[in-house]
Design a protein around this motif. Structure first.
Motif, PDB file in Angstrom:
ATOM      1  N   PHE A  91       0.808  -1.216   0.000  1.00  0.00           N
ATOM      2  CA  PHE A  91       0.000   0.000   0.000  1.00  0.00           C
ATOM      3  C   PHE A  91       0.843   1.269   0.000  1.00  0.00           C
ATOM      4  O   PHE A  91       0.331   2.346  -0.302  1.00  0.00           O
ATOM      5  N   ARG A  95      -0.410   4.155  -2.237  1.00  0.00           N
ATOM      6  CA  ARG A  95      -0.670   5.472  -1.652  1.00  0.00           C
ATOM      7  C   ARG A  95       0.446   6.464  -1.958  1.00  0.00           C
ATOM      8  O   ARG A  95       0.228   7.687  -1.906  1.00  0.00           O
TER       9      ARG A  95
ATOM     10  N   PRO B 102     -10.175   1.407   5.360  1.00  0.00           N
ATOM     11  CA  PRO B 102      -9.586   1.076   4.055  1.00  0.00           C
ATOM     12  C   PRO B 102      -8.318   0.226   4.242  1.00  0.00           C
ATOM     13  O   PRO B 102      -7.587   0.404   5.218  1.00  0.00           O
ATOM     14  N   GLN B 103      -8.081  -0.656   3.300  1.00  0.00           N
ATOM     15  CA  GLN B 103      -7.029  -1.655   3.473  1.00  0.00           C
ATOM     16  C   GLN B 103      -5.636  -1.055   3.703  1.00  0.00           C
ATOM     17  O   GLN B 103      -4.888  -1.514   4.561  1.00  0.00           O
ATOM     18  N   GLY B 104      -5.296  -0.029   2.928  1.00  0.00           N
ATOM     19  CA  GLY B 104      -3.984   0.592   3.106  1.00  0.00           C
ATOM     20  C   GLY B 104      -3.888   1.324   4.425  1.00  0.00           C
ATOM     21  O   GLY B 104      -2.829   1.346   5.077  1.00  0.00           O
ATOM     22  N   THR B 105      -4.996   1.940   4.838  1.00  0.00           N
ATOM     23  CA  THR B 105      -5.029   2.622   6.133  1.00  0.00           C
ATOM     24  C   THR B 105      -4.903   1.602   7.258  1.00  0.00           C
ATOM     25  O   THR B 105      -4.206   1.841   8.251  1.00  0.00           O
ATOM     26  N   GLU B 108      -1.298   0.579   7.466  1.00  0.00           N
ATOM     27  CA  GLU B 108      -0.467   1.671   7.971  1.00  0.00           C
ATOM     28  C   GLU B 108      -0.726   1.945   9.453  1.00  0.00           C
ATOM     29  O   GLU B 108       0.197   2.295  10.197  1.00  0.00           O
TER      30      GLU B 108
END
Lengths: 232, 221
Positions: A91, A95, B102-105, B108
């Motif tokens: 990601f 991102r 959300p997946q990236g959040t 992270e």
């Protein structure tokens, strides 16, 4: 008669729009099918959110490996040069602006490029978003692949989204069964229309205001059988 | 001599308390630490918070914890997958809380916990319902949403190979969330397909370094 493309032909059309050397993420559902139509000899590196670069379709007859899957949890195979990495790195690629193109499905696309593709109204079931919101803002180009009109005939490209957004003003190009439409600074521009379709009819079938590009082309694809209907 | 190897799967999950926040590796079934989750479910813990990309499928692993009434809350990005019947049923009956991220959040927020970062700003979810109630701040003309770290009490991960120090390697895309989860919890427990002697994993090949791992248990693949 309008010669609309079937969903496999739309996947072919999207695949042919992607440049050599691009890093591309495919959303779950229809977009995953783009992997099957990469033009012969063109090197495109496909990213899967679950930590894969360089995936390719599982060869016919090959044994699937449960540890090697795509974002839709389907078995895949790897190109030489591919790589595995963990979710934070995966990601960071999304991102951090490293993905050139993502291809997503849509419930609605707004005239201003807003995207709604994760939540339908009046449903008891749990919401699910996955990586769509990360991709909507993270990828440099957000391609949408969808039917031009829903089963009830309602347009998917609308003046303004009514469903909960995935991202605002993020869509750059829409590929449907009857048109290829680009979002420009001054609105939605039709780049390609299916054979037999008049601009007036396309506009009638679309909620957003469209403009026909001066150099518009006919939307065509080779003969490809439509996807088999899957039992649900 | 440092030795993080547990002799049995029950030893590995001993001491996990009711109300714990459990970070679980895996994406779908790939990399899901099924044996550890089943052993945890057998202890009948209560009020757990499960942090995972999906909410399990079938009646093993996370599914077994749900069916056993062990889970109070999920933090995940995509709870609905084929076969997630246990989750769907209890959610629709209002018996499970869900914090959708959300997946990236999600990745992270867990990485941030492991890296000593209590919060961070991201573009993801700006102007969507998932940003509601969160601080929004402008950087260089664009809006960003403040997201907070998720600190785990325990992480359960699945790896291919481990050693007695806790170094881990993974098989193909089963790596996914596992190394991230291993960073974000006070105690990380790894089920591995094979235990090798120290040095059996080349230093260049170590994916999760031993510093992030507390217990290792061998589970037949």
């Amino acid at each position: 008669m309008v010669e609309a493309l079937n969903r496999n032909q739309v996947a072919w059309r999207v695949a042919n729009d992607i440049d050599e050397g691009a890093f591309v993420n495919l959303g779950v559902g229809m977009p995953l099918n783009v992997l099957n139509y990469v033009p012969e000899g063109r090197e495109i590196i496909f990213h899967s959110e679950n930590g894969v670069l360089g995936m390719k379709p599982l060869e016919e007859g090959a044994e699937p490996n449960l540890d090697l899957i795509n974002a839709g949890k389907q078995p895949i195979s790897m190109l030489p040069g591919g790589a595995f990495f963990h979710h934070s790195d995966s990601f960071a690629m999304v991102r951090g602006g490293h993905i050139d193109v993502c291809v997503l499905g849509a419930y609605e696309v707004g005239q201003n490029g807003d995207l709604a593709n994760w939540r339908l109204p009046n449903t008891k079931s749990a919401p699910a978003v996955g990586g769509a919101m990360d991709l909507a803002y993270g990828a440099r180009q957000v391609y949408i692949m969808c039917d031009h009109n829903g089963r009830d005939g309602a347009p998917k490209i609308v003046k303004q989204c009514t469903l909960p957004l995935t991202g605002a003003k993020c869509v750059t190009k829409v590929f449907t069964d009857i048109a290829v439409i680009e979002r420009a600074d001054d609105g939605m521009v039709v780049r390609e229309m299916a054979e037999g379709l008049e601009f007036e009819e396309l506009q009638e079938r679309t909620g957003a205001e469209l403009r026909l590009a001066n150099d518009w082309k006919t939307l065509t694809a080779p003969d490809i059988a439509p996807p088999e209907k899957r039992a649900r | 001599m440092i030795n993080k190897i547990c002799q049995g799967i029950e030893d590995a999950v001993a001491g996990i308390e009711d109300g714990a926040v459990i970070l679980v590796g895996g994406f779908g079934n790939a990399g899901e630490p099924i044996a550890l989750l089943n052993a945890l479910a057998a202890r009948k813990p209560r009020e757990l918070t499960i942090v995972s990309n999906n909410a399990g499928s079938g009646d093993e692993g996370i599914g077994q914890l749900i069916l056993g009434g062990c889970v109070k809350k999920f933090i995940c990005s995509f709870p609905r997958v084929t076969g997630a019947d246990a989750f769907d049923k209890m959610y629709e009956e209002g018996l499970l809380e869900l914090e959708l991220t959300p997946q990236g959040t999600l990745a992270e927020r867990i990485r941030a916990a492991g890296a000593g970062i209590p919060g961070f700003y991201t573009r993801t979810s700006v102007d969507t319902p998932l940003a509601e109630g969160k601080e929004v701040r402008e950087f260089a003309g664009l809006d960003y949403v403040l997201e907070e770290a998720i600190y785990g009490d325990v992480a359960l991960v699945k790896a291919a190979v481990g050693d007695r120090w806790g170094n881990l390697t993974y098989t193909m895309s089963s790596r996914n969330f596992n190394p991230v989860m291993a960073m974000g919890a006070k105690i990380t427990i790894a089920q591995v397909g094979e235990i090798v002697d120290l040095g059996g994993i080349e230093p260049e090949q170590v994916i999760t370094p031993s510093i992030f791992v507390d217990k290792v248990v061998e589970v037949e693949a």
